[in-house]
Write an enzyme that holds these catalytic residues in place. Structure first.
Site, PDB file in Angstrom:
ATOM      1  N   HIS A  38       0.843  -1.206   0.000  1.00  0.00           N
ATOM      2  CA  HIS A  38       0.000   0.000   0.000  1.00  0.00           C
ATOM      3  C   HIS A  38       0.878   1.257   0.000  1.00  0.00           C
ATOM      4  O   HIS A  38       0.610   2.222  -0.721  1.00  0.00           O
ATOM      5  CB  HIS A  38      -0.868   0.049   1.265  1.00  0.00           C
ATOM      6  CG  HIS A  38      -1.852  -1.074   1.393  1.00  0.00           C
ATOM      7  ND1 HIS A  38      -1.924  -1.878   2.507  1.00  0.00           N
ATOM      8  CD2 HIS A  38      -2.820  -1.522   0.560  1.00  0.00           C
ATOM      9  CE1 HIS A  38      -2.891  -2.767   2.368  1.00  0.00           C
ATOM     10  NE2 HIS A  38      -3.455  -2.581   1.182  1.00  0.00           N
ATOM     11  N   LYS A 152      -0.339  -6.927  -7.897  1.00  0.00           N
ATOM     12  CA  LYS A 152      -0.692  -8.170  -7.195  1.00  0.00           C
ATOM     13  C   LYS A 152      -2.125  -8.572  -7.546  1.00  0.00           C
ATOM     14  O   LYS A 152      -2.428  -9.736  -7.713  1.00  0.00           O
ATOM     15  CB  LYS A 152      -0.551  -8.018  -5.686  1.00  0.00           C
ATOM     16  CG  LYS A 152      -0.830  -9.333  -4.966  1.00  0.00           C
ATOM     17  CD  LYS A 152      -0.634  -9.220  -3.481  1.00  0.00           C
ATOM     18  CE  LYS A 152      -1.797  -8.601  -2.786  1.00  0.00           C
ATOM     19  NZ  LYS A 152      -3.001  -9.472  -2.771  1.00  0.00           N
ATOM     20  N   ARG A 190      -3.453 -10.155   4.301  1.00  0.00           N
ATOM     21  CA  ARG A 190      -3.790 -11.489   4.805  1.00  0.00           C
ATOM     22  C   ARG A 190      -2.580 -12.247   5.356  1.00  0.00           C
ATOM     23  O   ARG A 190      -2.754 -13.234   6.063  1.00  0.00           O
ATOM     24  CB  ARG A 190      -4.434 -12.321   3.688  1.00  0.00           C
ATOM     25  CG  ARG A 190      -5.835 -11.865   3.335  1.00  0.00           C
ATOM     26  CD  ARG A 190      -6.507 -12.897   2.454  1.00  0.00           C
ATOM     27  NE  ARG A 190      -7.944 -12.698   2.415  1.00  0.00           N
ATOM     28  CZ  ARG A 190      -8.590 -12.026   1.478  1.00  0.00           C
ATOM     29  NH1 ARG A 190      -7.913 -11.494   0.491  1.00  0.00           N
ATOM     30  NH2 ARG A 190      -9.902 -11.896   1.523  1.00  0.00           N
TER      31      ARG A 190
HETATM   32  P1  AMP Z   1      -6.202  -4.115  -0.592  1.00  0.00           P
HETATM   33  O1  AMP Z   1      -6.120  -3.319   0.667  1.00  0.00           O
HETATM   34  O2  AMP Z   1      -5.655  -5.504  -0.458  1.00  0.00           O
HETATM   35  O3  AMP Z   1      -7.575  -4.065  -1.204  1.00  0.00           O
HETATM   36  O4  AMP Z   1      -5.224  -3.423  -1.632  1.00  0.00           O
HETATM   37  C1  AMP Z   1      -5.347  -2.071  -1.944  1.00  0.00           C
HETATM   38  C2  AMP Z   1      -4.459  -1.773  -3.126  1.00  0.00           C
HETATM   39  O5  AMP Z   1      -3.111  -2.100  -2.792  1.00  0.00           O
HETATM   40  C3  AMP Z   1      -4.816  -2.600  -4.365  1.00  0.00           C
HETATM   41  O6  AMP Z   1      -4.657  -1.794  -5.518  1.00  0.00           O
HETATM   42  C4  AMP Z   1      -3.783  -3.695  -4.326  1.00  0.00           C
HETATM   43  O7  AMP Z   1      -3.496  -4.246  -5.606  1.00  0.00           O
HETATM   44  C5  AMP Z   1      -2.590  -2.956  -3.799  1.00  0.00           C
HETATM   45  N1  AMP Z   1      -1.640  -3.907  -3.208  1.00  0.00           N
HETATM   46  C6  AMP Z   1      -1.897  -4.879  -2.311  1.00  0.00           C
HETATM   47  N2  AMP Z   1      -0.787  -5.606  -2.067  1.00  0.00           N
HETATM   48  C7  AMP Z   1       0.194  -5.083  -2.845  1.00  0.00           C
HETATM   49  C8  AMP Z   1       1.565  -5.390  -3.047  1.00  0.00           C
HETATM   50  N3  AMP Z   1       2.173  -6.390  -2.414  1.00  0.00           N
HETATM   51  N4  AMP Z   1       2.267  -4.630  -3.913  1.00  0.00           N
HETATM   52  C9  AMP Z   1       1.670  -3.619  -4.584  1.00  0.00           C
HETATM   53  N5  AMP Z   1       0.381  -3.279  -4.438  1.00  0.00           N
HETATM   54  C10 AMP Z   1      -0.350  -3.988  -3.573  1.00  0.00           C
END
Ligand code: AMP
Length: 283
Positions: A38, A152, A190
């Site tokens: 993030h 990802k 996660r």
């Molecule tokens: P989430 O909180 O999992 O819904 O992710 C929010 C944003 O962060 C989404 O655009 C994800 O693709 C991005 N994101 C999550 N994990 C990663 C990572 N390891 N590297 C880059 N972006 C990420």
């Protein structure tokens, strides 16, 4: 200084003032449990915009599994601190009632099409229409110039990009590289749900993707897919849900690598009840 909002009317009013002054807004939607992935999106957005808004909202309507929603990690205090340290300008952390007033959780009427039927779409019914619904609501509130998404969740990026183009929204969708932990496991909210022996097994996912990419130099797609599923399943605590090698443009099936400008190897695994996804590009 980081501003903090819980109410959509208040944040919209504040952003309107910035936009009237000609400031550009970069937006990073998240479900919280902020990690380096993030923060890399925030960093990229800081480079390209006057102000960066991060939203934190665990969106109930994109979960097809109640336990997954219930167990999804939440850490508002720590998240706020991480985002302050990253010089995020505005944090938006709405309640469920704020995003779905009177419990109205109707999903957006937009036909995503084939993109939503592949990969994750086969395993998580209604997931992407839930994602599009919340993203549109957040776009309405934040009114960004650019929005940032991680590789990802590559399928999610493709779907949001298509949605924005189909609906001619004046927002640029920016894809950012996957940030990984030391052993290659993609950073994910996660990951903290994994017990230490499961955490070790989780690293097999990225190792498999890399080895599969090398094998594609000498073996056909079907054989590599079969190998990858078997390889993952040969380890304890980890079970492959799918491994697919598809066209990176539209996730369509590939029989051979000839002709495809770029392919992507995508996989989902289950590690002790925690579902993890990852992908790598093949040129
Ligand atoms: P989430 O909180 O999992 O819904 O992710 C929010 C944003 O962060 C989404 O655009 C994800 O693709 C991005 N994101 C999550 N994990 C990663 C990572 N390891 N590297 C880059 N972006 C990420």
């Amino acid at each position: 200084m980081t501003q903090f909002f819980k109410k959509k009317d208040q944040i919209s009013k504040e952003i309107k003032i910035y936009k009237e002054k000609g400031k550009t807004i970069g937006f990073v939607p998240t479900m919280g449990s902020i990690h380096e992935g993030h923060l890399s999106l925030v960093k990229q957005a800081k480079k390209e915009n006057d102000l960066v808004v991060v939203s934190i909202f665990v969106n109930p309507i994109q979960f097809d599994n109640k336990d997954d929603y219930k167990n999804y990690p939440r850490s508002e205090e720590a998240d706020t601190q991480s985002l302050r340290r990253a010089n995020c300008d505005i944090i938006f952390m709405p309640s469920e009632e704020e995003m779905y007033p009177k419990g109205d959780k109707e999903k957006i009427k937009y036909k995503i099409g084939d993109l939503a039927k592949k990969l994750e779409g086969k395993f998580r019914k209604g997931h992407f229409s839930g994602v599009i619904t919340i993203v549109q609501k957040l776009f309405d509130i934040v009114n960004p110039d650019k929005a940032y998404f991680g590789q990802k969740d590559y399928q999610q990026y493709l779907i949001i990009d298509k949605y924005v183009k189909d609906n001619k929204l004046p927002i640029e969708i920016v894809l950012c590289p996957t940030v990984r932990e030391k052993d290659g496991l993609a950073a994910s909210s996660r990951n903290i749900l994994l017990k230490s022996h499961e955490r070790k097994s989780a690293a097999i996912l990225y190792k498999t993707l890399n080895r599969a990419r090398i094998k594609l130099n000498s073996q056909n797609i079907q054989d590599v897919k079969t190998w990858a599923m078997k390889y993952i399943n040969s380890y304890p605590n980890i079970e492959a849900e799918y491994v697919e090698i598809v066209n990176a443009k539209d996730l369509s099936a590939l029989k051979t690598l000839d002709g495809a400008e770029k392919a992507v190897i995508c996989a989902a695994v289950n590690v002790g009840g925690v579902r993890l996804i990852d992908n790598i590009m093949v040129n």
